[in-house]
Design a protein around this motif. Sequence first.
Motif, PDB file in Angstrom:
ATOM      1  N   GLU A  82      -6.855   2.248  13.202  1.00 45.34           N
ATOM      2  CA  GLU A  82      -7.848   1.971  12.157  1.00 45.34           C
ATOM      3  C   GLU A  82      -7.710   3.091  11.132  1.00 45.34           C
ATOM      4  N   VAL A  83      -7.358   2.730   9.905  1.00 43.82           N
ATOM      5  CA  VAL A  83      -7.198   3.734   8.850  1.00 43.82           C
ATOM      6  C   VAL A  83      -8.363   3.565   7.887  1.00 43.82           C
ATOM      7  N   ASN A  84      -9.177   4.607   7.761  1.00 45.41           N
ATOM      8  CA  ASN A  84     -10.371   4.582   6.918  1.00 45.41           C
ATOM      9  C   ASN A  84     -10.135   5.309   5.594  1.00 45.41           C
ATOM     10  N   ASN A  85     -11.118   5.214   4.725  1.00 51.19           N
ATOM     11  CA  ASN A  85     -11.104   5.893   3.413  1.00 51.19           C
ATOM     12  C   ASN A  85      -9.944   5.432   2.545  1.00 51.19           C
ATOM     13  N   LEU A  86      -9.723   4.119   2.549  1.00 46.23           N
ATOM     14  CA  LEU A  86      -8.622   3.547   1.776  1.00 46.23           C
ATOM     15  C   LEU A  86      -9.139   2.752   0.588  1.00 46.23           C
ATOM     16  N   LYS A  87      -8.400   2.836  -0.518  1.00 39.15           N
ATOM     17  CA  LYS A  87      -8.599   1.908  -1.635  1.00 39.15           C
ATOM     18  C   LYS A  87      -7.926   0.595  -1.266  1.00 39.15           C
ATOM     19  N   MET A  88      -6.716   0.717  -0.679  1.00 40.19           N
ATOM     20  CA  MET A  88      -5.976  -0.461  -0.225  1.00 40.19           C
ATOM     21  C   MET A  88      -4.787  -0.021   0.615  1.00 40.19           C
ATOM     22  N   MET A  89      -4.188  -1.030   1.294  1.00 34.94           N
ATOM     23  CA  MET A  89      -2.973  -0.835   2.076  1.00 34.94           C
ATOM     24  C   MET A  89      -2.028  -1.955   1.665  1.00 34.94           C
ATOM     25  N   VAL A  90      -0.739  -1.619   1.493  1.00 36.04           N
ATOM     26  CA  VAL A  90       0.246  -2.586   1.049  1.00 36.04           C
ATOM     27  C   VAL A  90       1.434  -2.570   2.012  1.00 36.04           C
ATOM     28  N   ASN A  91       1.887  -3.767   2.416  1.00 36.72           N
ATOM     29  CA  ASN A  91       3.146  -3.870   3.156  1.00 36.72           C
ATOM     30  C   ASN A  91       4.261  -3.553   2.175  1.00 36.72           C
ATOM     31  N   TYR A  92       5.121  -2.618   2.515  1.00 37.10           N
ATOM     32  CA  TYR A  92       6.150  -2.155   1.585  1.00 37.10           C
ATOM     33  C   TYR A  92       7.546  -2.645   1.949  1.00 37.10           C
ATOM     34  N   GLY A  93       7.810  -2.777   3.251  1.00 36.68           N
ATOM     35  CA  GLY A  93       9.145  -3.241   3.623  1.00 36.68           C
ATOM     36  C   GLY A  93       9.402  -3.205   5.105  1.00 36.68           C
ATOM     37  N   MET A  94      10.559  -3.745   5.464  1.00 34.26           N
ATOM     38  CA  MET A  94      11.022  -3.768   6.848  1.00 34.26           C
ATOM     39  C   MET A  94      12.460  -3.267   6.866  1.00 34.26           C
ATOM     40  N   ASP A  95      12.775  -2.429   7.818  1.00 35.35           N
ATOM     41  CA  ASP A  95      14.128  -1.900   7.952  1.00 35.35           C
ATOM     42  C   ASP A  95      14.583  -1.985   9.403  1.00 35.35           C
ATOM     43  N   LYS A  96      15.896  -2.083   9.561  1.00 32.53           N
ATOM     44  CA  LYS A  96      16.532  -2.033  10.886  1.00 32.53           C
ATOM     45  C   LYS A  96      15.891  -2.975  11.885  1.00 32.53           C
ATOM     46  N   MET A  97      15.474  -4.138  11.403  1.00 35.79           N
ATOM     47  CA  MET A  97      14.835  -5.114  12.258  1.00 35.79           C
ATOM     48  C   MET A  97      15.892  -5.897  13.032  1.00 35.79           C
ATOM     49  N   ARG A  98      15.677  -6.006  14.345  1.00 33.01           N
ATOM     50  CA  ARG A  98      16.601  -6.746  15.197  1.00 33.01           C
ATOM     51  C   ARG A  98      15.819  -7.565  16.216  1.00 33.01           C
ATOM     52  N   PHE A  99      16.256  -8.812  16.370  1.00 35.03           N
ATOM     53  CA  PHE A  99      15.733  -9.655  17.430  1.00 35.03           C
ATOM     54  C   PHE A  99      16.630  -9.441  18.639  1.00 35.03           C
ATOM     55  N   GLY A 100      16.069  -8.961  19.737  1.00 33.22           N
ATOM     56  CA  GLY A 100      16.878  -8.638  20.900  1.00 33.22           C
ATOM     57  C   GLY A 100      16.921  -9.720  21.954  1.00 33.22           C
ATOM     58  N   GLN A 101      15.805 -10.434  22.112  1.00 41.26           N
ATOM     59  CA  GLN A 101      15.721 -11.441  23.158  1.00 41.26           C
ATOM     60  C   GLN A 101      14.711 -12.501  22.736  1.00 41.26           C
ATOM     61  N   ALA A 102      15.020 -13.749  23.055  1.00 43.31           N
ATOM     62  CA  ALA A 102      14.108 -14.845  22.727  1.00 43.31           C
ATOM     63  C   ALA A 102      12.835 -14.750  23.567  1.00 43.31           C
ATOM     64  N   VAL A 103      11.730 -15.085  22.934  1.00 43.19           N
ATOM     65  CA  VAL A 103      10.449 -15.194  23.628  1.00 43.19           C
ATOM     66  C   VAL A 103      10.248 -16.670  23.959  1.00 43.19           C
ATOM     67  N   LEU A 104      10.016 -16.969  25.219  1.00 46.49           N
ATOM     68  CA  LEU A 104       9.811 -18.346  25.645  1.00 46.49           C
ATOM     69  C   LEU A 104       8.343 -18.734  25.462  1.00 46.49           C
TER      70      LEU A 104
END
Length: 154
Positions: A82-104
């Motif tokens: 929980e991050v308090n005292n914010l004006k806002m939070m923005v998703n900025y990006g994704m890096d080095k993302m890998r899918f390793g195994q399927a979820v059933l």
Amino acid sequence: MSKVVINSYEEFERLLGQQIGVSDWLEVTQERINQFADATLDHQWIHVDVERAKTESPFKSTIVHGYLTLSLLPYFWNQIIEVNNLKMMVNYGMDKMRFGQAVLSGQRIRMTAELHSLVNLRGTAKAEIKFFIEIEGQKKKALEGIATFLYYFC
């Protein structure tokens, strides 16, 4: 595990290089998979055709869309911090993302997160969070990567 509460950049900085937390387990049901397929228009049979998957899929089950797994990051992240005292939070990006195994369909997943890096950009905290999506009872991760968020503190 209780939620980590952050009220300032300095408090965030103390977590650098550390595990921040672990979310609760979430079962990914066939109903959720079908709803995601409807929302994204991705109705590939390996996700939504239970009977065909039983016989034709190498998994012998339908599998969760990789992007559904990814889309659960905010849900898991909000359980960890929980991050308090914010004006806002923005998703900025994704890096080095890998899918390793399927979820059933029907398996349970959770997220483990650590603060990979933190930079102060003139009052905005750029936080890189290394995350791992685990499958209950499996050694190999379903997904891992680095999510970057911008936190605009007041």
